[in-house]
Write an enzyme that holds these catalytic residues in place. Structure first.
Site, PDB file in Angstrom:
ATOM      1  N   LYS A 170      56.653 -74.492 -49.948  1.00 31.23           N
ATOM      2  CA  LYS A 170      55.632 -73.824 -49.990  1.00 31.23           C
ATOM      3  C   LYS A 170      54.425 -74.312 -49.117  1.00 31.23           C
ATOM      4  O   LYS A 170      54.386 -75.694 -49.264  1.00 31.23           O
ATOM      5  CB  LYS A 170      55.228 -73.119 -51.109  1.00 31.23           C
ATOM      6  CG  LYS A 170      54.778 -74.226 -52.282  1.00 31.23           C
ATOM      7  CD  LYS A 170      54.784 -73.855 -53.804  1.00 31.23           C
ATOM      8  CE  LYS A 170      53.412 -72.684 -53.926  1.00 31.23           C
ATOM      9  NZ  LYS A 170      53.252 -72.717 -55.413  1.00 31.23           N
ATOM     10  N   SER A 245      52.791 -68.033 -56.890  1.00 27.59           N
ATOM     11  CA  SER A 245      52.470 -68.441 -55.453  1.00 27.59           C
ATOM     12  C   SER A 245      53.499 -68.960 -54.798  1.00 27.59           C
ATOM     13  O   SER A 245      53.407 -69.009 -53.220  1.00 27.59           O
ATOM     14  CB  SER A 245      51.390 -69.564 -55.493  1.00 27.59           C
ATOM     15  OG  SER A 245      51.652 -70.545 -56.095  1.00 27.59           O
ATOM     16  N   SER A 269      54.420 -69.732 -61.154  1.00 25.67           N
ATOM     17  CA  SER A 269      54.555 -69.620 -59.829  1.00 25.67           C
ATOM     18  C   SER A 269      55.930 -70.118 -59.356  1.00 25.67           C
ATOM     19  O   SER A 269      56.258 -69.680 -58.121  1.00 25.67           O
ATOM     20  CB  SER A 269      53.238 -70.641 -59.070  1.00 25.67           C
ATOM     21  OG  SER A 269      52.393 -69.952 -59.244  1.00 25.67           O
TER      22      SER A 269
END
Length: 570
Positions: A170, A245, A269
């Site tokens: 990410k 996220s 997340s």
């Protein structure tokens, strides 16, 4: 009557008077206590009534919002394109084996995933940066190294277990030379000068960084959307969210556009995106994997124990070798190679949090899935202890998480949004927002504003919630011991439509509580539900008992199928 008799009589009267007064005072105190108790009871009932009314109104608003969103989007959106290359269906572990035994070349594998990214990214918007050319050069070097025979197949498996396999992560975990924005406009040109420790360890094990995936703004929301890279879409229905996220990472795995990847998790997340996209994701025990190279990073030991970098993959078998590498020297505390006898474990399960304030009820599909899992342990594995429990403190998951996040050294979110260079004024940004003049999402601004509400650090309410957290840790520790696992929903609903998380904001409590408790937790997919979207659960164990979570995840994948592939045309 003598003087002596008078003295005795006087003393007796004084004693009687004191006794009478003390009885009166005791009676008065008791009356006051009764009144206080009655008032407290009335206040609690009154507060309970108010919360009940708010919950009813909230559920009505959720229903109305869902109807509006369905009207705008339609019932079902597009889903990911079919798979045309069988390489994409192999686990990272299998690909590594095929590469080092020369059944496949690393170049073939890297090219296959580059092609898949080109196929899915226009629809899903999940990849925000890539190093395709450099990855192909790394693949050529890996193939040449294998061909040289410097290391035997056995040595390669031990020293470079993922040699030649592409990996993604990410856009908040640092990769040398790649973007490191965390979805912030003020960081849009920042690139990593070196790898985060976890990525460095994976690279040392032979993995080849391929691409970066989308995140929520500053990694503090559970839909991956920001003003730098836009919004990501779910592979099973583009009208639905990918989570956050690590949402882009969850989606790229589910779309078979990456063999495996790294995520990070401070409130769910890793596990929420894994759940919404139907893949496996593991949040390790506290302090096991280094948080180096993550932005935003934590600023105190307590928050550092909440944040965890961890592995994500379509296949459960990839999680353990990934965790062993990512943990570095700390892997010794996990005993990952110690065999797990699933029939000797004790299994506890809970179907919901008991009805938390402003949290959605658990979908029937998810409850039924948990019941099927419990039945599997009882009937198929013949496990002796499979027990349904109801831990009442889970109803306080959100207030406990929020209180625990407020530490003395914590950096405020308005400073994080400014990249730690001063701080933004969320009220001014909120005024600019309707005119498209703000560089921040609405959710980020509301988070910065509401951060200062609730139990403030050091207040009596804050201390009470921290004490509740400590009691909860002890209660679960006693229940699980070294041979128990806890089955619990990862999230109360399947992937919502875009924008829906705004009105279902508190649903992350199902995952966030385990960050605060420091416990390992693995998100496990269990196929698709009635809406054609992934469902699943999380498996929790005691601190440093990660291997139990991972072993149960492998068993559930075997029994229930795990990740659901799209149509295959190869």
């Amino acid at each position: 009557m003598t003087i002596k008799d008078n003295v005795k009589k006087t003393i007796k009267k004084v004693v009687q008077s004191v006794d009478s007064s003390s009885k009166y005072l005791r009676l008065r105190c008791n009356n006051n206590q009764i009144k206080t108790t009655m008032n407290n009871t009335k206040n609690k009932k009154s507060m309970g009534f108010v919360k009940g009314v708010i919950n009813i109104v909230h559920r009505f608003l959720v229903l109305m919002f869902r109807m509006l969103i369905q009207f705008l989007y339609g019932e079902k959106g597009e889903s990911m394109p079919p798979i045309k290359n069988l390489i994409l269906l192999d686990s990272a572990t299998t690909l590594a084996y095929k590469i080092r035994t020369r059944k496949l070349t690393s170049v073939e594998v890297v090219k296959a995933f580059i092609q898949r990214i080109h196929e899915v990214n226009p629809m899903l918007n999940i990849v925000v940066d890539e190093r395709f050319a450099d990855a192909l050069k790394d693949a050529e070097k890996a193939d040449a190294f294998i061909a040289s025979g410097v290391l035997t197949e056995e040595q390669l498996a031990k020293e470079k277990p993922f040699l030649g396999v592409p990996i993604t992560t990410k856009d908040c975990i640092r990769v040398k030379g790649m973007l490191h924005t965390a979805g912030l406009v003020c960081r849009k040109d920042i690139r990593g000068e070196e790898d985060a420790e976890s990525m460095g360890l994976m690279r040392k094990a032979g993995a080849i960084p391929l691409a970066l995936t989308n995140v929520s703004e500053c990694c503090m929301w559970w839909e991956s959307f920001n003003k730098v890279h836009g919004r990501s879409n779910n592979p099973y229905d583009v009208n639905r969210i990918v989570g956050g996220s690590s949402g882009g990472e969850g989606a790229i795995q589910a779309a078979a556009a990456s063999p495996f990847g790294l995520g990070s998790d401070i409130g769910g997340s890793i596990r929420m995106p894994a759940f919404f996209n139907g893949i496996f994701g593991h949040k390790p025990s506290k302090f096991i994997v280094s948080n180096d190279g993550q932005f935003p990073n934590t600023t105190c030991p307590e928050q550092n124990s909440f944040l965890a970098l961890g592995p994500m993959s379509r296949f459960a078998k990839d999680l353990k070798p990934m965790l062993k590498i990512m943990a570095g020297a700390n892997a010794q505390f996990l005993d990952l190679d110690e065999p797990v006898n699933l029939t000797k474990l004790r299994y506890f399960y809970q179907e919901s949090d008991g009805g938390s304030f402003l949290v959605s009820p658990v979908d029937t599909d998810i409850k039924e899935a948990i019941q099927r899992v419990a039945a599997h342990f009882k009937r198929t594995l013949k496990v002796e202890t499979v027990k349904k429990v109801q831990i009442e403190k889970f109803r306080k998951s959100i207030p406990i998480w929020m209180a625990a996040m407020k530490t003395k050294e914590a950096i405020s979110f308005d400073r994080q949004l400014a990249n730690l260079e001063g701080k933004i004024n969320p009220w001014i940004e909120l005024l600019k927002f309707p005119f498209g003049l703000s560089n921040f999402t609405l959710v980020a601004l509301l988070t910065a504003i509401t951060e200062k509400t609730g139990a403030q650090y050091g207040s009596p309410k804050h201390q009470y919630l921290i004490e509740q957290k400590k009691e909860m840790v002890e209660e679960i520790r006693q229940m699980l011991g070294n041979d128990g696992v806890f089955i619990y929903p990862t999230h109360p609903t399947v992937a919502p439509y875009h924008y829906e998380p705004v009105i279902r904001a508190m649903n992350f409590g199902y995952t966030g509580i385990f960050n605060i408790l420091g416990l390992p937790s693995t998100a496990v997919p269990l196929g698709l539900g009635r809406e054609g979207l992934p469902i699943g659960l999380q498996v929790v164990a005691n601190i440093n008992q990660d291997r139990l979570c991972l072993a149960v995840a492998c068993e559930l994948e075997r029994a229930f199928g795990g990740w659901v592939a799209p149509e295959v045309l190869a």
